[in-house]
Design an enzyme around this catalytic site. Structure first.
Site, PDB file in Angstrom:
ATOM      1  N   TYR A  63       0.777  -1.532  -0.159  1.00  0.00           N
ATOM      2  CA  TYR A  63      -0.095   0.051  -0.073  1.00  0.00           C
ATOM      3  C   TYR A  63       1.258   1.158   0.046  1.00  0.00           C
ATOM      4  CZ  TYR A  63       0.765   1.090   5.440  1.00  0.00           C
ATOM      5  OH  TYR A  63       1.761   1.010   6.140  1.00  0.00           O
ATOM      6  N   ARG A 122      -7.768 -21.262  -0.432  1.00  0.00           N
ATOM      7  CA  ARG A 122      -6.639 -20.788   0.491  1.00  0.00           C
ATOM      8  C   ARG A 122      -5.329 -21.357   0.411  1.00  0.00           C
ATOM      9  NH1 ARG A 122      -5.247 -21.862   5.787  1.00  0.00           N
ATOM     10  NH2 ARG A 122      -4.059 -20.206   6.494  1.00  0.00           N
ATOM     11  N   GLU A 164      11.168   3.307  14.653  1.00  0.00           N
ATOM     12  CA  GLU A 164      10.960   3.964  14.355  1.00  0.00           C
ATOM     13  C   GLU A 164       9.843   3.752  15.235  1.00  0.00           C
ATOM     14  OE1 GLU A 164       9.843   3.070  10.345  1.00  0.00           O
ATOM     15  OE2 GLU A 164       9.642   0.894  10.757  1.00  0.00           O
ATOM     16  N   LEU A 191      10.551   1.637   7.427  1.00  0.00           N
ATOM     17  CA  LEU A 191      10.356   1.765   6.616  1.00  0.00           C
ATOM     18  C   LEU A 191      10.932   3.577   6.048  1.00  0.00           C
ATOM     19  CD1 LEU A 191       7.804   1.487   4.179  1.00  0.00           C
ATOM     20  CD2 LEU A 191       6.596   3.213   5.413  1.00  0.00           C
TER      21      LEU A 191
HETATM   22  N1  PDD Z   1       2.929   5.448   7.109  1.00  0.00           N
HETATM   23  N2  PDD Z   1       7.563   4.297   9.454  1.00  0.00           N
HETATM   24  C1  PDD Z   1       6.057   3.135   9.240  1.00  0.00           C
HETATM   25  C2  PDD Z   1       5.941   2.343   9.551  1.00  0.00           C
HETATM   26  C3  PDD Z   1       5.222   3.769   8.296  1.00  0.00           C
HETATM   27  O1  PDD Z   1       3.698   3.335   8.391  1.00  0.00           O
HETATM   28  C4  PDD Z   1       5.504   5.482   7.769  1.00  0.00           C
HETATM   29  C5  PDD Z   1       4.039   5.436   7.042  1.00  0.00           C
HETATM   30  C6  PDD Z   1       6.663   5.587   7.772  1.00  0.00           C
HETATM   31  C7  PDD Z   1       6.260   7.291   6.888  1.00  0.00           C
HETATM   32  O2  PDD Z   1       6.560   6.906   5.546  1.00  0.00           O
HETATM   33  P1  PDD Z   1       6.217   8.183   4.650  1.00  0.00           P
HETATM   34  O3  PDD Z   1       6.924   9.368   5.435  1.00  0.00           O
HETATM   35  O4  PDD Z   1       6.634   7.563   3.009  1.00  0.00           O
HETATM   36  O5  PDD Z   1       4.517   8.725   5.121  1.00  0.00           O
HETATM   37  C8  PDD Z   1       7.187   5.268   8.594  1.00  0.00           C
HETATM   38  C9  PDD Z   1       1.521   5.922   6.125  1.00  0.00           C
HETATM   39  C10 PDD Z   1       0.903   7.429   6.155  1.00  0.00           C
HETATM   40  C11 PDD Z   1       0.241   4.524   7.764  1.00  0.00           C
HETATM   41  O6  PDD Z   1       0.596   3.682   7.357  1.00  0.00           O
HETATM   42  O7  PDD Z   1      -0.944   5.491   7.363  1.00  0.00           O
END
Ligand code: PDD
Length: 286
Positions: free
Chosen positions: A32, A100, A180, A205
């Site tokens: 996603y 499945r 994170e 991520l």
């Molecule tokens: N989440 N780390 C994790 C685990 C994340 O799920 C996200 C983003 C980020 C930040 O990535 P970016 O700057 O590309 O949005 C870091 C999105 C916003 C979500 O799951 O809603």
């Protein structure tokens, strides 16, 4: 009522249905992205799509998302829903295997593509500006956190646990070092004014906002270093914040109940947020 997109069709959200055999549903076999929309325009869209393609490759999806086509759908959803400030969620699954089975379905099985818009509230922006309380928690996610999959249950559990501790979010910890946030990247500013964030690896991520914020830091002439940092170092930081497409740059004003700096959002995060928004809007795709 929202108009959403599902496999080539624009339909009311209540009518969007997916098979019980869809692998996204049975195996979290799906990738996603979430792209920020400000003033009806897409922020950092090409980078989100590049990461979507990378996630598809890493999971050995037999198809590659067509970015030009996806851009048209993003635009159309903004138009049909009159979205001004908010975000667009896109999810692509390995599709409906008609049963499945742990083995992947035949390569010609079409993926499921769904997209929807979410409206941004002024309250969210205010909360992010006024600062979040975070608590640290073991990072018990799988070890490929660099792939943006919908396997988000542990992050969701950590967020709920943070709420029970009267905090807004959790920062996750592996071997005593912050990886994170539950859905954001973590930054600190050290006592000597250096910006620090964990280097890219399979542990985190590869945040699009993280990268953009580091570019802004460079532009500001702010010294930064990509290295790991401990929970202890974070608690003693002069300033802390997190980054993501939804929260942009969000101040962190306490970690495990320890007040960061003077307990107010710090100037470095505020400045980076301002520059990021300016640059992001300049380059936004309408
Ligand atoms: N989440 N780390 C994790 C685990 C994340 O799920 C996200 C983003 C980020 C930040 O990535 P970016 O700057 O590309 O949005 C870091 C999105 C916003 C979500 O799951 O809603």
């Amino acid at each position: 009522m929202r108009t959403v997109y599902l496999n080539g069709e624009y339909i009311p959200d209540t009518e969007a249905k997916v098979s019980i055999f869809d692998r996204g549903f049975l195996f979290a076999d799906a990738i996603y992205e979430v792209t920020l929309v400000l003033d009806g325009k897409l922020i950092d869209f090409p980078n989100h799509m590049q990461r979507l393609k990378r996630s598809a490759r890493e999971l050995q999806f037999p198809f590659v998302p067509d970015v030009d086509q996806l851009l048209e759908v993003h635009r159309e959803l903004i138009r049909r829903n009159g979205l001004v400030d908010g975000q667009i969620y896109i999810q692509i699954t390995r599709g409906n295997a008609l049963d499945r089975d742990f083995a992947f379905p035949p390569a010609d099985t079409p993926g499921t593509i769904l997209m929807f818009t979410q409206v941004r509230t002024a309250a969210l922006d205010q909360a992010m500006k006024s600062g979040k309380a975070v608590v640290t928690m073991a990072d018990l996610r799988w070890q490929r956190s660099d792939i943006k999959t919908v396997q988000l249950l542990y992050s969701s559990i950590a967020k709920m646990e943070a709420g029970r501790k009267r905090a807004d979010d959790a920062w996750l910890v592996r071997d005593g070092l912050i990886t994170e946030g539950t859905n954001n990247n973590a930054f600190i500013v050290t006592k000597d004014g250096r910006l620090v964030t964990r280097p890219l690896s399979t542990d985190i991520l590869h945040g699009i906002t993280r990268k953009a914020v580091l570019d802004c830091a460079k532009e500001m002439g702010l010294e930064f270093v990509e290295r790991t940092f401990s929970v202890e170092e974070a608690r003693q930081a002069k300033e802390a914040f997190s980054t993501s497409a939804t929260t942009i740059v969000a101040a962190v004003t306490s970690i495990d109940g320890v007040v960061i700096g003077d307990g107010k959002p710090g100037p470095v995060g505020a400045k980076l947020r301002e520059i990021y928004l300016r640059k992001g809007l300049d380059a936004a795709i309408g």
